[in-house]
Design an enzyme around this catalytic site. Structure first.
Site, short mmCIF file in Angstrom:
data_model
loop_
_atom_site.label_atom_id
_atom_site.label_comp_id
_atom_site.label_asym_id
_atom_site.label_seq_id
_atom_site.Cartn_x
_atom_site.Cartn_y
_atom_site.Cartn_z
CG HIS A 358 -1.91 -0.98 1.15
ND1 HIS A 358 -3.17 -0.97 0.80
CD2 HIS A 358 -2.05 -2.15 1.76
CE1 HIS A 358 -3.88 -1.66 0.69
NE2 HIS A 358 -3.13 -2.91 1.65
CE LYS A 546 -6.73 13.72 0.13
NZ LYS A 546 -6.99 12.45 -0.39
NE ARG A 547 -4.29 10.04 10.26
CZ ARG A 547 -3.87 9.16 11.19
NH1 ARG A 547 -4.46 7.87 11.06
NH2 ARG A 547 -2.89 9.03 11.73
CE LYS A 552 -2.76 10.72 3.13
NZ LYS A 552 -3.35 9.63 2.07
CB THR A 654 -10.49 4.54 -0.83
OG1 THR A 654 -9.88 4.98 0.22
CG2 THR A 654 -9.60 3.38 -1.67
CE LYS A 658 -14.17 5.63 1.31
NZ LYS A 658 -13.38 5.66 2.18
C1 26Q Z 1 2.98 0.71 10.63
C2 26Q Z 1 3.79 0.28 11.69
C3 26Q Z 1 3.68 0.65 13.00
C4 26Q Z 1 2.37 1.50 13.26
C5 26Q Z 1 1.64 1.70 12.29
C6 26Q Z 1 1.85 1.27 10.96
C7 26Q Z 1 0.92 1.71 9.81
C8 26Q Z 1 -0.44 1.68 10.02
C9 26Q Z 1 -1.46 2.36 9.19
C10 26Q Z 1 1.34 1.88 8.46
C11 26Q Z 1 0.58 2.20 7.52
C12 26Q Z 1 -0.88 2.31 7.64
C13 26Q Z 1 -1.78 2.76 6.69
C14 26Q Z 1 -1.60 2.96 5.70
C15 26Q Z 1 -2.60 3.24 4.48
O1 26Q Z 1 -3.74 3.62 4.77
N1 26Q Z 1 -2.26 3.42 3.26
C16 26Q Z 1 -3.24 3.77 2.24
O2 26Q Z 1 -3.81 2.58 1.94
C17 26Q Z 1 -4.92 2.64 1.08
C18 26Q Z 1 -5.67 1.53 0.50
O3 26Q Z 1 -4.72 1.11 -0.44
C19 26Q Z 1 -4.45 3.64 -0.27
O4 26Q Z 1 -5.69 4.02 -1.23
C20 26Q Z 1 -3.63 4.89 0.18
O5 26Q Z 1 -2.87 5.56 -1.08
C21 26Q Z 1 -2.49 4.76 1.14
O6 26Q Z 1 -2.02 5.68 1.84
#
Ligand code: 26Q
Length: 815
Positions: A358, A546-547, A552, A654, A658
């Site tokens: 991702h 978004k986050r 971004k 995503t 939406k």
């Molecule tokens: C990793 C290690 C330790 C703590 C937290 C994490 C962690 C948690 C969540 C790392 C990444 C995430 C989330 C990532 C994320 O949401 N990525 C998004 O995924 C979407 C679905 O595929 C994409 O549409 C987005 O582009 C992408 O940023």
């Protein structure tokens, strides 16, 4: 088999019954919370009734099942969604009306499970919805975090984090299964022993944590299939009989209990950034091991010890690298618990697992210190060593003598465990989440692996469930679509294409516009009630939700608003159309730059409010605590969707889907799934600006942010306003670090690494074009209608069909 939907009368009776038997009250004296509970119990009964039709179908049909392992499932509220998927929303609504119950109030009583950060977690939730609707046997597996993602408060324009105690009042939707508790072992040491000429290993002196499953049912749309999301909760094995010990030991015992149970206490709030925290690794192993133990047991229940067919009956999907330890865990169980030999165990694992990536951000790729694995997961560490040795031997054959290249592809290198390499090397499928992202994986991130096994790499562009993101959240538009083309699109989103001709139908456009206006009012009402902020429904609603992340580029949006402000200030007689800029974004609590950007956005809002004329033309609204429920109000109300990441950085996005499905027009870069949106709607119905991903790549060597600053007076002006007290008179240095980073870079890095200043001019000019086009109502509404009509590609039903065809090969159950 046909199943019965509850009638209005049955629903009314059941609600009244639940109130009497559960809470000893009537509708007239029930609290909103009691009404919610009673209604949820009625819906749950209807679901479990449904479930009884399909209960043993998978076993009887010996059907292959997918386990979707994800550290996050951002499912959102369930009550309304379940009514929609039971295809009984109308009856429920009518029953509530007839009982005089305000549905809005009841729905808002449900706590939202915040078991995810953002896109990745929400994607997993959409996938469960589609898997179930398509009648595919599936189980989601995750952690039952006692505290989900923090709740965001805004205090004086700053983000303040508040714990999210979402389970405080219990969770109606979950069904505990203590009888399926499994043990997870941490720490300790490994002892080798010989038996029949083979070396075996046993794990000694470990600490045990119990994993207790709680299952949340997932209802398929218009189908008797019910799948479950299995959430694992950590429980200590220390029992209460420790009470009999003397006081000191009792306290110590309780402390140890806490230590074990802390594993499922809280969701880490990082998103697209990696932090090597020991507890996070324990969380990953905790739910991965529990899920694999369950999958193996489930397999044996149906097929016995017929290991040869394991990969034909079990697919395990790894959502990003977070559950990657599931791979060595399966090998461990096959070797140590069932006595398989290495080659067999490894081959089963390779054919069972698939991996989705991702992100291509280097700082987000998970790497753990080897010492942490060695200490916490000693047997897994041994298995990783064996996997690594074998992988490196293969790589040596392919790339003889190329140490650096092999080090780059190894699982263990430079004292670190490379989770992505583990996933790429030991799965049968690696996919990206949009065309451009999958391309970058092949050409850059995993290029060397791609050269060896090109067929392993596939693209599956993300999707969203149109049931939650159109039918549930936008009932007005959904009915209008029904009126125009019938309701077949609800089951088969491809049918929505039939809406395209209606873009040329003036009466249809008019109704479309009225619905958008109504949805704007609904959002404005919500924001007013919760934040006391007024939004003018006559203004254009422009949203970026978004986050919060530098890539971004919420910062670029804020600078763009400042430029608009300056223009209004400089041209008192020029006409502008009123515009409301809506932001929704949580920042990781440790991400200082992101939090400062939230403050900046709010400071820009304050600046605008103080200006007599600008305050009438611009409104900056920062939605507090952006979450799934708020998104459900925001998407239908938005007219301009900002998707403005630095090209090459956003894997897919995503939210972009939406918004477009709900008739917003995208203002975006050629990044992630924006490219597919462009392909679907065509150049006239989307506004693209800025560098391409290739231009960004070349820009790393050539771009000088300072040149932009020197040659563009308008940009120079907003840059100066960051530090001259315009934004924050009491502390002019407040945003100095942002200024500095854009012009000089952070800690030796390049200036403006996300190309904010570089893209700012084309961004602002494209917005001007949009404002012109918006004035031509027919032209604009046509674009909006076409965005909805062209959104069929983005249903997660299509995404799941592709996963199934390319990766899982499941057969739909016959029900
Ligand atoms: C990793 C290690 C330790 C703590 C937290 C994490 C962690 C948690 C969540 C790392 C990444 C995430 C989330 C990532 C994320 O949401 N990525 C998004 O995924 C979407 C679905 O595929 C994409 O549409 C987005 O582009 C992408 O940023």
């Amino acid at each position: 088999m046909e199943f019965q939907r509850m009638t209005v009368e049955q629903i009314k009776d059941s609600i009244q019954n639940k109130l009497r038997t559960q809470f000893a009250c009537e509708v007239s004296d029930a609290t909103p919370e009691q009404l919610y509970q009673a209604l949820a119990l009625v819906v749950r009964d209807e679901i479990m009734q449904r479930r009884s039709y399909s209960r043993d179908a998978r076993k009887e049909q010996q059907a292959k099942k997918v386990y979707y392992l994800s550290a996050e499932f951002l499912v959102g509220r369930a009550l309304h969604n379940n009514m929609v998927n039971l295809v009984n929303e109308k009856n429920y609504m009518q029953a509530l009306d007839e009982l005089g119950i305000d549905r809005g109030v009841v729905f808002e009583e449900e706590p939202e499970p915040g078991l995810g950060n953002g896109g990745l977690g929400r994607l997993a939730a959409c996938f469960l919805d589609s898997l179930t609707t398509l009648k595919l046997p599936a189980m989601g597996c995750t952690i039952r975090y006692e505290f989900g993602l923090f709740r965001q408060k805004l205090v004086d324009g700053y983000q303040v984090e508040v714990p999210d105690n979402w389970l405080a009042a219990g969770n109606i939707w979950e069904i505990p299964h203590p009888e399926e508790t499994v043990e997870i072992h941490f720490g300790g040491r490994i002892e080798a022993y010989e038996d029949n000429g083979r070396t075996y290993y046993r794990h000694l002196d470990y600490k045990t944590v119990q994993a207790v499953p709680y299952d949340i049912p997932v209802v398929g749309y218009d189908s008797t299939k019910v799948n479950f999301l299995r959430t694992w909760s950590a429980r200590s094995v220390q029992q209460i009989d420790m009470m009999h010990f003397n006081r000191g030991q009792y306290v110590q015992a309780m402390e140890e209990r806490e230590l074990a149970e802390v594993i499922s206490k809280i969701l880490y709030p990082n998103d697209d950034s990696y932090q090597g925290k020991e507890l996070r690794l324990k969380q990953q192993y905790f739910f991965s091991s529990a899920s694999i133990q369950y999958a193996v047991k489930d397999f044996i229940d149906v097929y016995g010890y017929n290991w040869a067919i394991f990969p034909d009956k079990v697919a395990i999907h790894i959502n990003d690298t977070h559950p990657a330890v599931a791979i060595p865990e399966l090998i461990r169980i096959l070797l140590d618990d069932y006595g398989l030999d290495w080659d067999t165990a490894e081959s089963i694992a390779r054919r069972t697992f698939a991996y989705t990536n991702h992100t291509v951000l280097v700082e987000a790729l998970e790497k753990w210190p080897e010492s942490l694995f060695q200490e916490q997961l000693p047997r897994i560490y041994m298995i990783l060593q064996e996997m690594n040795t074998r992988l490196c031997a293969e790589l040596w054959d392919a790339f003889p003598g190329q140490w650096e290249r092999i080090g780059h592809m190894a699982i263990l290198a430079y004292n670190q465990v490379h989770m992505a390499n583990l996933c790429v090397a030991y799965t049968h499928s690696v996919n990206g989440v949009s065309a451009i992202h999958s391309d970058i994986l092949k050409k850059q991130t995993f290029h060397d692996f791609y050269m060896l096994e090109p067929r392993k790499f596939v693209n599956v562009t993300n999707g969203i469930t149109h049931r939650r993101w159109l039918m549930q959240c936008n009932p007005g538009l959904s009915s209008l679509i029904d009126e125009a083309i019938g309701d077949a699109w609800r089951k088969d989103m491809r049918q929505i294409e039939a809406l395209k001709p209606f873009a040329d139908d003036a009466a249809f456009r008019q109704k479309f516009d009225e619905i958008k206006y109504h949805n704007k009012l609904r959002l404005a009402d919500h924001v007013y009630r919760h934040q006391g902020i007024e939004m003018n429904p006559e203004s254009i609603f422009d949203a970026q939700a978004k986050r919060l992340h530098e890539y971004k580029r919420q910062l670029m949006n804020a600078l763009g608003i400042m430029m608009l402000y300056n223009e209004i200030d400089e041209h008192p007689d020029k006409e502008f159309r009123p515009r409301t800029f809506i932001f929704g974004a949580k920042a990781a609590p440790g991400y200082h730059r992101a939090k400062l950007t939230i403050k900046l956005i709010n400071a820009v809002g304050d600046l605008v409010r103080k200006h007599p004329r600008a305050s009438k033309l611009i409104n900056v609204v920062f939605l507090e605590n952006y979450c799934v429920s708020q998104a459900e109000l925001l998407m239908p109300a938005t007219e301009i969707s900002q998707q403005i990441s630095t090209a090459g950085k956003e894997a897919s996005g995503t939210g972009n889907m939406k918004f477009m499905m709900n008739g917003a027009v995208t203002l975006g870069t050629m990044d992630g799934a924006n490219c597919e949106i462009y392909d679907q709607v065509g150049p006239d119905n989307i506004y693209i600006f800025g560098l391409t991903a290739e231009e960004v790549d070349r820009g790393y060597a050539t771009y000088r942010a300072h040149e932009v600053y020197e040659t563009n007076p308008k940009i120079r002006r907003v840059m100066e306003q960051l530090i001259d007290g315009t934004l924050c008179p009491e502390n002019p240095r407040m945003f100095q670090e942002i200024y500095h980073s854009l012009l000089f870079g952070d800690g030796g890095g390049m200036a403006d690494p996300y190309f904010v200043l570089k893209d700012l001019t084309s961004y602002v000019n494209t917005q001007k074009q949009m404002m012109q086009d918006y004035n031509d109502r027919d032209l604009w509404l046509k674009k909006a209608v076409l965005n909805t009509a062209c959104s069929s590609l983005f249903t997660s039903d299509r995404t799941i069909e592709e996963y199934n065809k390319l990766i899982w090969h499941l057969k739909p159950l016959k029900l």
